[in-house]
Design a protein around this motif. Structure first.
Motif, PDB file in Angstrom:
ATOM      1  N   UNK A  78      28.385  -3.600 -39.507  1.00  0.00           N
ATOM      2  CA  UNK A  78      27.722  -2.560 -40.282  1.00  0.00           C
ATOM      3  C   UNK A  78      27.925  -2.720 -41.788  1.00  0.00           C
ATOM      4  N   UNK A  79      29.182  -2.894 -42.189  1.00  0.00           N
ATOM      5  CA  UNK A  79      29.454  -2.822 -43.628  1.00  0.00           C
ATOM      6  C   UNK A  79      29.859  -4.141 -44.261  1.00  0.00           C
ATOM      7  N   UNK A  80      30.123  -5.150 -43.484  1.00  0.00           N
ATOM      8  CA  UNK A  80      30.519  -6.424 -44.065  1.00  0.00           C
ATOM      9  C   UNK A  80      31.918  -6.391 -44.632  1.00  0.00           C
ATOM     10  N   UNK A  81      32.137  -7.195 -45.655  1.00  0.00           N
ATOM     11  CA  UNK A  81      33.464  -7.344 -46.231  1.00  0.00           C
ATOM     12  C   UNK A  81      33.684  -6.324 -47.338  1.00  0.00           C
ATOM     13  N   UNK A  82      34.591  -5.395 -47.094  1.00  0.00           N
ATOM     14  CA  UNK A  82      34.971  -4.401 -48.089  1.00  0.00           C
ATOM     15  C   UNK A  82      36.472  -4.142 -47.955  1.00  0.00           C
ATOM     16  N   UNK A  83      36.982  -3.192 -48.697  1.00  0.00           N
ATOM     17  CA  UNK A  83      38.422  -2.934 -48.679  1.00  0.00           C
ATOM     18  C   UNK A  83      38.913  -2.518 -47.301  1.00  0.00           C
ATOM     19  N   UNK A  84      38.175  -1.656 -46.622  1.00  0.00           N
ATOM     20  CA  UNK A  84      38.591  -1.226 -45.281  1.00  0.00           C
ATOM     21  C   UNK A  84      38.574  -2.392 -44.287  1.00  0.00           C
ATOM     22  N   UNK A  85      37.604  -3.271 -44.421  1.00  0.00           N
ATOM     23  CA  UNK A  85      37.551  -4.452 -43.567  1.00  0.00           C
ATOM     24  C   UNK A  85      38.760  -5.342 -43.838  1.00  0.00           C
ATOM     25  N   UNK A  86      39.110  -5.492 -45.106  1.00  0.00           N
ATOM     26  CA  UNK A  86      40.290  -6.284 -45.472  1.00  0.00           C
ATOM     27  C   UNK A  86      41.557  -5.673 -44.886  1.00  0.00           C
ATOM     28  N   UNK A  87      41.627  -4.337 -44.841  1.00  0.00           N
ATOM     29  CA  UNK A  87      42.791  -3.676 -44.232  1.00  0.00           C
ATOM     30  C   UNK A  87      42.937  -4.069 -42.765  1.00  0.00           C
ATOM     31  N   UNK A  88      41.822  -4.123 -42.061  1.00  0.00           N
ATOM     32  CA  UNK A  88      41.855  -4.493 -40.641  1.00  0.00           C
ATOM     33  C   UNK A  88      42.296  -5.945 -40.483  1.00  0.00           C
ATOM     34  N   UNK A  89      41.715  -6.830 -41.292  1.00  0.00           N
ATOM     35  CA  UNK A  89      42.064  -8.251 -41.223  1.00  0.00           C
ATOM     36  C   UNK A  89      43.552  -8.446 -41.525  1.00  0.00           C
ATOM     37  N   UNK A  90      44.058  -7.683 -42.488  1.00  0.00           N
ATOM     38  CA  UNK A  90      45.481  -7.760 -42.836  1.00  0.00           C
ATOM     39  C   UNK A  90      46.369  -7.314 -41.680  1.00  0.00           C
ATOM     40  N   UNK A  91      45.989  -6.234 -40.987  1.00  0.00           N
ATOM     41  CA  UNK A  91      46.780  -5.768 -39.839  1.00  0.00           C
ATOM     42  C   UNK A  91      46.760  -6.814 -38.718  1.00  0.00           C
ATOM     43  N   UNK A  92      45.611  -7.457 -38.505  1.00  0.00           N
ATOM     44  CA  UNK A  92      45.541  -8.521 -37.500  1.00  0.00           C
ATOM     45  C   UNK A  92      46.514  -9.634 -37.881  1.00  0.00           C
ATOM     46  N   UNK A  93      46.533  -9.986 -39.158  1.00  0.00           N
ATOM     47  CA  UNK A  93      47.464 -11.005 -39.627  1.00  0.00           C
ATOM     48  C   UNK A  93      48.906 -10.614 -39.398  1.00  0.00           C
TER      49      UNK A  93
END
Length: 192
Positions: A78-93
């Motif tokens: 839906x929204x692509x790469x934004x701050x909230x998406x980065x938060x999710x990617x960081x938690x996965x990491x």
């Protein structure tokens, strides 16, 4: 939608009060409601992210990873790469780092770093935190030079934003000191 939002908000309050089981009940109910709604990818993503956080806090890392990855998939659709998406990617990491999947964790943290830089800029606490996460992974892989580089980068951003007398700056200094100590550079470690 209002009931689902209220349950999500209540769950977050329970989390702040360290009542994880009550938070999970609220998040599960919010998820059930949001699954019945159409065109609700962002709403589903948010609830799955919260459930992933609860699972992570309970050390249920595989379940947490599943929630985070589904949350990411929905958010990207839906929204692509934004701050909230980065938060999710960081938690996965972070979950992958905890599980010892260092190469995958590095990929996630580097992707999160790129997203943060493009959305919130270079001088942001999320960028500093991500540098420190990269430092921890590099340290775990025994790449002390890269770990030091990442921790110093995170330290400089934290100092810039928070000043020299903040607890996060002290934590950064401690990380750098630990790496100096590993290299038997005790005088530098003591200065940190």
């Amino acid at each position: 939608e209002s009931l689902s939002n209220a349950l999500l908000a209540l769950g977050k309050i329970y989390l702040k009060k360290k009542s994880v089981d009550n938070a999970m009940v609220c998040f599960d109910e919010a998820l059930s409601i949001r699954k019945l709604m159409s065109d609700n990818e962002l709403g589903l993503s948010e609830v799955l992210f919260q459930i992933g956080g609860v699972r992570e806090s309970k050390k249920q890392y595989l379940e947490s990873l599943v929630c985070y990855e589904e949350s990411l998939k929905l958010r990207l659709s839906v929204s692509g790469e934004d701050e909230d998406t980065a938060d999710i990617v960081s938690r996965i990491g972070e979950v992958r780092r905890i599980r010892g999947q260092y190469d995958l964790a590095l990929e996630n943290f580097n992707l999160a770093l790129d997203m943060y830089k493009s959305t919130v800029g270079e001088a942001h606490l999320s960028v500093a935190d991500t540098y420190h996460s990269l430092g921890y992974v590099c340290d775990a892989k025994n790449d002390v030079q890269k770990a030091m580089q990442n921790h110093k980068e995170g330290l400089s951003i934290r100092k810039l934003i928070l000043g020299g007398d903040h607890a996060k700056v002290a934590a950064s200094l401690d990380d750098v000191a630990g790496l100096y100590q590993k290299q038997n550079e005790h005088a530098k470690a003591l200065r940190c």
